[in-house]
Design a protein around this motif. Structure first.
Motif, PDB file in Angstrom:
ATOM      1  N   ASN A   1      -4.083 -21.194  28.729  1.00 24.10           N
ATOM      2  CA  ASN A   1      -4.903 -21.353  29.927  1.00 24.10           C
ATOM      3  C   ASN A   1      -5.456 -20.003  30.384  1.00 24.10           C
ATOM      4  OD1 ASN A   1      -6.079 -22.659  32.088  1.00 24.10           O
ATOM      5  ND2 ASN A   1      -4.177 -23.179  33.104  1.00 24.10           N
ATOM      6  N   PHE A   2      -4.583 -19.004  30.413  1.00 25.11           N
ATOM      7  CA  PHE A   2      -4.958 -17.662  30.827  1.00 25.11           C
ATOM      8  C   PHE A   2      -6.011 -17.064  29.886  1.00 25.11           C
ATOM      9  CE2 PHE A   2      -4.193 -13.059  30.488  1.00 25.11           C
ATOM     10  CZ  PHE A   2      -4.316 -12.665  31.811  1.00 25.11           C
ATOM     11  N   ALA A   3      -5.757 -17.138  28.578  1.00 23.12           N
ATOM     12  CA  ALA A   3      -6.643 -16.513  27.593  1.00 23.12           C
ATOM     13  C   ALA A   3      -8.040 -17.127  27.625  1.00 23.12           C
ATOM     14  CB  ALA A   3      -6.035 -16.640  26.196  1.00 23.12           C
ATOM     15  N   PHE A   4      -8.131 -18.456  27.682  1.00 24.79           N
ATOM     16  CA  PHE A   4      -9.447 -19.095  27.614  1.00 24.79           C
ATOM     17  C   PHE A   4     -10.195 -19.032  28.949  1.00 24.79           C
ATOM     18  CE2 PHE A   4      -7.912 -20.431  23.572  1.00 24.79           C
ATOM     19  CZ  PHE A   4      -9.056 -20.608  22.807  1.00 24.79           C
TER      20      PHE A   4
ATOM     21  N   PHE B   1     -11.425 -15.882  40.750  1.00 23.24           N
ATOM     22  CA  PHE B   1     -10.525 -16.764  41.511  1.00 23.24           C
ATOM     23  C   PHE B   1      -9.775 -17.691  40.564  1.00 23.24           C
ATOM     24  CE2 PHE B   1      -9.749 -20.749  43.845  1.00 23.24           C
ATOM     25  CZ  PHE B   1      -8.975 -20.266  44.883  1.00 23.24           C
ATOM     26  N   GLN B   2     -10.520 -18.361  39.663  1.00 20.31           N
ATOM     27  CA  GLN B   2      -9.871 -19.258  38.711  1.00 20.31           C
ATOM     28  C   GLN B   2      -9.006 -18.481  37.722  1.00 20.31           C
ATOM     29  OE1 GLN B   2      -9.542 -22.362  38.766  1.00 20.31           O
ATOM     30  NE2 GLN B   2      -8.651 -22.782  36.755  1.00 20.31           N
ATOM     31  N   PHE B   3      -9.449 -17.280  37.331  1.00 17.59           N
ATOM     32  CA  PHE B   3      -8.640 -16.434  36.464  1.00 17.59           C
ATOM     33  C   PHE B   3      -7.282 -16.165  37.101  1.00 17.59           C
ATOM     34  CE2 PHE B   3      -7.192 -12.094  35.519  1.00 17.59           C
ATOM     35  CZ  PHE B   3      -7.045 -12.171  34.142  1.00 17.59           C
ATOM     36  N   ASN B   4      -7.298 -15.870  38.400  1.00 17.43           N
ATOM     37  CA  ASN B   4      -6.040 -15.618  39.100  1.00 17.43           C
ATOM     38  C   ASN B   4      -5.231 -16.888  39.296  1.00 17.43           C
ATOM     39  OD1 ASN B   4      -5.416 -12.727  40.306  1.00 17.43           O
ATOM     40  ND2 ASN B   4      -7.624 -12.938  40.170  1.00 17.43           N
ATOM     41  N   VAL B   5      -5.905 -18.041  39.426  1.00 14.62           N
ATOM     42  CA  VAL B   5      -5.176 -19.313  39.485  1.00 14.62           C
ATOM     43  C   VAL B   5      -4.351 -19.496  38.220  1.00 14.62           C
ATOM     44  CG1 VAL B   5      -5.389 -21.828  39.513  1.00 14.62           C
ATOM     45  CG2 VAL B   5      -6.810 -20.459  41.050  1.00 14.62           C
TER      46      VAL B   5
ATOM     47  N   TYR C   1      -6.277 -28.917  24.375  1.00 18.15           N
ATOM     48  CA  TYR C   1      -6.779 -29.519  25.615  1.00 18.15           C
ATOM     49  C   TYR C   1      -6.904 -28.463  26.715  1.00 18.15           C
ATOM     50  CZ  TYR C   1      -6.218 -31.784  30.181  1.00 18.15           C
ATOM     51  OH  TYR C   1      -6.344 -32.131  31.494  1.00 18.15           O
ATOM     52  N   ILE C   2      -5.843 -27.683  26.908  1.00 19.23           N
ATOM     53  CA  ILE C   2      -5.855 -26.648  27.942  1.00 19.23           C
ATOM     54  C   ILE C   2      -6.944 -25.616  27.656  1.00 19.23           C
ATOM     55  CG2 ILE C   2      -4.547 -24.690  28.862  1.00 19.23           C
ATOM     56  CD1 ILE C   2      -3.615 -27.260  30.062  1.00 19.23           C
ATOM     57  N   ALA C   3      -7.123 -25.259  26.381  1.00 18.48           N
ATOM     58  CA  ALA C   3      -8.147 -24.278  26.015  1.00 18.48           C
ATOM     59  C   ALA C   3      -9.533 -24.774  26.410  1.00 18.48           C
ATOM     60  CB  ALA C   3      -8.088 -24.000  24.513  1.00 18.48           C
ATOM     61  N   PHE C   4      -9.855 -26.014  26.071  1.00 17.96           N
ATOM     62  CA  PHE C   4     -11.184 -26.545  26.404  1.00 17.96           C
ATOM     63  C   PHE C   4     -11.349 -26.744  27.910  1.00 17.96           C
ATOM     64  CE2 PHE C   4     -11.311 -27.799  21.860  1.00 17.96           C
ATOM     65  CZ  PHE C   4     -12.547 -27.265  21.550  1.00 17.96           C
ATOM     66  N   PHE C   5     -10.278 -27.135  28.600  1.00 17.88           N
ATOM     67  CA  PHE C   5     -10.364 -27.281  30.049  1.00 17.88           C
ATOM     68  C   PHE C   5     -10.615 -25.924  30.704  1.00 17.88           C
ATOM     69  CE2 PHE C   5      -8.825 -27.278  34.359  1.00 17.88           C
ATOM     70  CZ  PHE C   5      -9.333 -28.466  34.873  1.00 17.88           C
ATOM     71  N   ALA C   6      -9.847 -24.913  30.292  1.00 16.79           N
ATOM     72  CA  ALA C   6      -9.991 -23.580  30.881  1.00 16.79           C
ATOM     73  C   ALA C   6     -11.386 -23.014  30.628  1.00 16.79           C
ATOM     74  CB  ALA C   6      -8.932 -22.641  30.299  1.00 16.79           C
ATOM     75  N   PHE C   7     -11.941 -23.300  29.452  1.00 14.62           N
ATOM     76  CA  PHE C   7     -13.256 -22.778  29.069  1.00 14.62           C
ATOM     77  C   PHE C   7     -14.392 -23.464  29.817  1.00 14.62           C
ATOM     78  CE2 PHE C   7     -16.889 -22.290  26.110  1.00 14.62           C
ATOM     79  CZ  PHE C   7     -16.890 -20.902  26.004  1.00 14.62           C
ATOM     80  N   SER C   8     -14.120 -24.650  30.372  1.00 21.57           N
ATOM     81  CA  SER C   8     -15.194 -25.411  31.019  1.00 21.57           C
ATOM     82  C   SER C   8     -14.859 -25.697  32.485  1.00 21.57           C
ATOM     83  CB  SER C   8     -15.450 -26.714  30.250  1.00 21.57           C
ATOM     84  OG  SER C   8     -14.263 -27.497  30.137  1.00 21.57           O
TER      85      SER C   8
ATOM     86  N   ILE D   1     -11.827 -15.664  28.610  1.00 19.11           N
ATOM     87  CA  ILE D   1     -13.006 -15.777  27.752  1.00 19.11           C
ATOM     88  C   ILE D   1     -14.161 -16.411  28.519  1.00 19.11           C
ATOM     89  CG2 ILE D   1     -13.946 -16.923  25.695  1.00 19.11           C
ATOM     90  CD1 ILE D   1     -11.086 -16.680  24.485  1.00 19.11           C
ATOM     91  N   ALA D   2     -13.868 -17.481  29.254  1.00 18.95           N
ATOM     92  CA  ALA D   2     -14.920 -18.221  29.956  1.00 18.95           C
ATOM     93  C   ALA D   2     -15.627 -17.372  31.002  1.00 18.95           C
ATOM     94  CB  ALA D   2     -14.332 -19.475  30.611  1.00 18.95           C
ATOM     95  N   ILE D   3     -14.873 -16.573  31.773  1.00 18.84           N
ATOM     96  CA  ILE D   3     -15.531 -15.800  32.829  1.00 18.84           C
ATOM     97  C   ILE D   3     -16.373 -14.672  32.254  1.00 18.84           C
ATOM     98  CG2 ILE D   3     -13.804 -16.414  34.551  1.00 18.84           C
ATOM     99  CD1 ILE D   3     -12.682 -13.594  34.362  1.00 18.84           C
ATOM    100  N   ASN D   4     -16.170 -14.344  30.985  1.00 16.63           N
ATOM    101  CA  ASN D   4     -17.036 -13.374  30.325  1.00 16.63           C
ATOM    102  C   ASN D   4     -18.279 -14.018  29.720  1.00 16.63           C
ATOM    103  OD1 ASN D   4     -15.867 -10.495  30.249  1.00 16.63           O
ATOM    104  ND2 ASN D   4     -14.073 -11.772  29.864  1.00 16.63           N
ATOM    105  N   PHE D   5     -18.305 -15.353  29.645  1.00 12.62           N
ATOM    106  CA  PHE D   5     -19.465 -16.072  29.112  1.00 12.62           C
ATOM    107  C   PHE D   5     -20.269 -16.793  30.184  1.00 12.62           C
ATOM    108  CE2 PHE D   5     -17.366 -15.561  25.031  1.00 12.62           C
ATOM    109  CZ  PHE D   5     -18.430 -15.455  24.146  1.00 12.62           C
ATOM    110  N   ILE D   6     -19.674 -17.036  31.350  1.00 10.60           N
ATOM    111  CA  ILE D   6     -20.282 -17.952  32.315  1.00 10.60           C
ATOM    112  C   ILE D   6     -21.648 -17.481  32.819  1.00 10.60           C
ATOM    113  CG2 ILE D   6     -19.088 -16.982  34.334  1.00 10.60           C
ATOM    114  CD1 ILE D   6     -18.749 -19.907  35.313  1.00 10.60           C
TER     115      ILE D   6
END
Length: 440
Positions: free
Chosen positions: A289-292, A137-141, A344-351, A295-300
């Motif tokens: 934002n998209f890239a991180f 869902f967030q990935f698509n956002v 900033y966007i990278a860390f926000f997207a990752f968390s 990455i995040a949904i593959n680690f969560i």
């Protein structure tokens, strides 16, 4: 076969997130043209930017009712319709009042979507992959945000009425979303708890859980039998998940994310970039934002929600502090601010970006999940509306340095919240998570 079906259903429902992201970001490319077209005052301009968020607040507040009363699937049909008519209405609006009415309707769609889509996906997902699937869902956002920025950049080169096309193209994915919803089943947990259709619920659960479906059904029914308070959210038993949802949603927005998404071109122009370079830098923000998020949904599910939040909090504090320092020192020339905002966007997207809808959809018991998701989503969007409305005045009054320093200070508080209060929810069934959080 089973996992492919679950993935397909999750991806279809997550398209609501794509429209959510597109609707949120598309106005950033049109806001100046809209202000000039109708000669809007500062108040009218602020209202134009915030009106969709006001609609989102209403949609989030109402989201539990249609989700519980009519079902997750039927609610998503309604959401798709709102997105479609909002896109057509804003593109064709001949006066400002009609424009903001249709933006308001789109906002209602965003609000209801932010309640219903994560709930649906969490309720059809196996425990071992729930974070990744709800993360779609967030990935698509963020994919929607990226496509909105790219669309704005290319359409923006076609003359003074290009803002209408920027807003109108959303009608095409909205129509696709409406059609695809026909091919997903209703949530089996809703069918058990609200729909009174046990036969259909068992059929869907068998597709989801395979050989262990009877055991999973027993857990759902056992959790239902433990409920004695008529599905009321604000009870002593639910005080911990209620507190966690509110705080998590507040911290999501006091990071400044929606202000930056909505006003990205303006922030870059504050830092000295030209108009076209600002739009192009906004595309860069969308790509990061998209890239991180990917990455995040593959680690969560591998490292857990809490660890992502700890890493992200440190990164957000550092990057926001660097942006603040750049404005204080006057060193905003060149690419420094752009790079800091991308960090900033990278860390926000990752968390926060990847975790929020997963975490809130997990922590409530089955009987109040829609109401709990509504509470978290409503808190999120109230804060988003306040910050989006106030951001232009805040930067005008305090300057970029103090504005971003305030955001950094809130992220210090978020770090303390994650360290001291946030539980890990990964790897357990929804029934296990709901019980353990309530008992904390």
């Amino acid at each position: 076969m089973r996992s492919n079906s679950i993935l397909a259903w999750s991806f279809v429902v997550a398209l609501g997130g794509f429209l959510f992201g597109f609707d949120t970001a598309v106005i950033s490319g049109a806001e100046k043209a809209v202000q000039l077209f109708w000669s809007l005052s500062e108040f009218q301009h602020g209202l134009t930017m915030a009106i969709a968020l006001l609609g989102t607040v209403l949609g989030a507040a109402l989201g539990a009712y249609p989700s519980d009363r009519f079902g997750r699937k039927n609610t998503l049909f309604f959401v798709a319709s709102l997105y479609f008519f909002s896109a057509i209405g804003t593109a064709l609006a001949q006066d400002w009042s009609m424009f903001i009415i249709f933006r308001f309707l789109g906002g209602i769609g965003v609000g209801i979507s932010s309640v219903t889509a994560p709930i649906y996906i969490s309720e059809i997902s196996p425990a071992e992959s729930r974070g990744k699937l709800v993360g779609l869902f967030q990935f698509n956002v963020v994919f929607g945000i990226l496509i909105a920025y790219l669309s704005n950049y290319f359409i923006g080169q076609f003359g003074e009425d290009s803002w209408r096309w920027m807003l109108g193209v959303q009608a095409f994915p909205a129509l696709l979303f409406f059609i695809l919803i026909f091919f997903v089943p209703e949530s089996p947990r809703w069918l058990f708890l609200h729909g009174n259709n046990r036969e259909e619920a068992m059929r869907v659960m068998q597709k989801i859980s395979g050989d262990r479906y009877l055991s999973d059904i027993d857990d759902i029914l056992a959790a239902q039998n433990r409920t004695t308070l008529g599905g009321r959210l604000f009870t002593k038993a639910n005080r911990v998940p209620v507190m966690l949802a509110i705080l998590f949603a507040v911290f999501n927005q006091v990071s400044g994310i929606n202000a930056i998404i909505y006003y990205a071109p303006r922030v870059f122009e504050m830092a000295g970039l030209g108009a076209q370079s600002s739009l192009l830098s906004s595309v860069g923000i969308g790509l990061v934002n998209f890239a991180f998020t990917l990455i995040a949904i593959n680690f969560i599910d591998k490292v857990g929600r809490r660890k992502l939040m700890l890493i992200g909090s440190f990164g957000l504090i550092a990057s926001l502090s660097l942006v603040s320092y750049s404005f204080f020192s006057g060193r905003t020339e060149g690419v420094a601010v752009t790079l800091y905002l991308m960090f900033y966007i990278a860390f926000f997207a990752f968390s926060q970006g990847a975790v929020i809808w997963v975490f809130i959809s997990e922590i409530f018991p089955n009987d109040v999940r829609a109401k709990g998701q509504t509470l978290g989503s409503l808190t999120h969007w109230v804060m988003a509306a306040i910050i989006t409305f106030c951001f232009p005045a805040l930067t005008e009054m305090l300057g970029g340095g103090y504005t971003f320093l305030i955001f950094a200070g809130f992220m210090v508080l978020q770090l303390l919240f994650v360290w001291k209060m946030m539980p890990e929810t990964g790897g357990r069934s929804l029934e296990e998570v709901g019980k353990s959080v309530a008992d904390a």
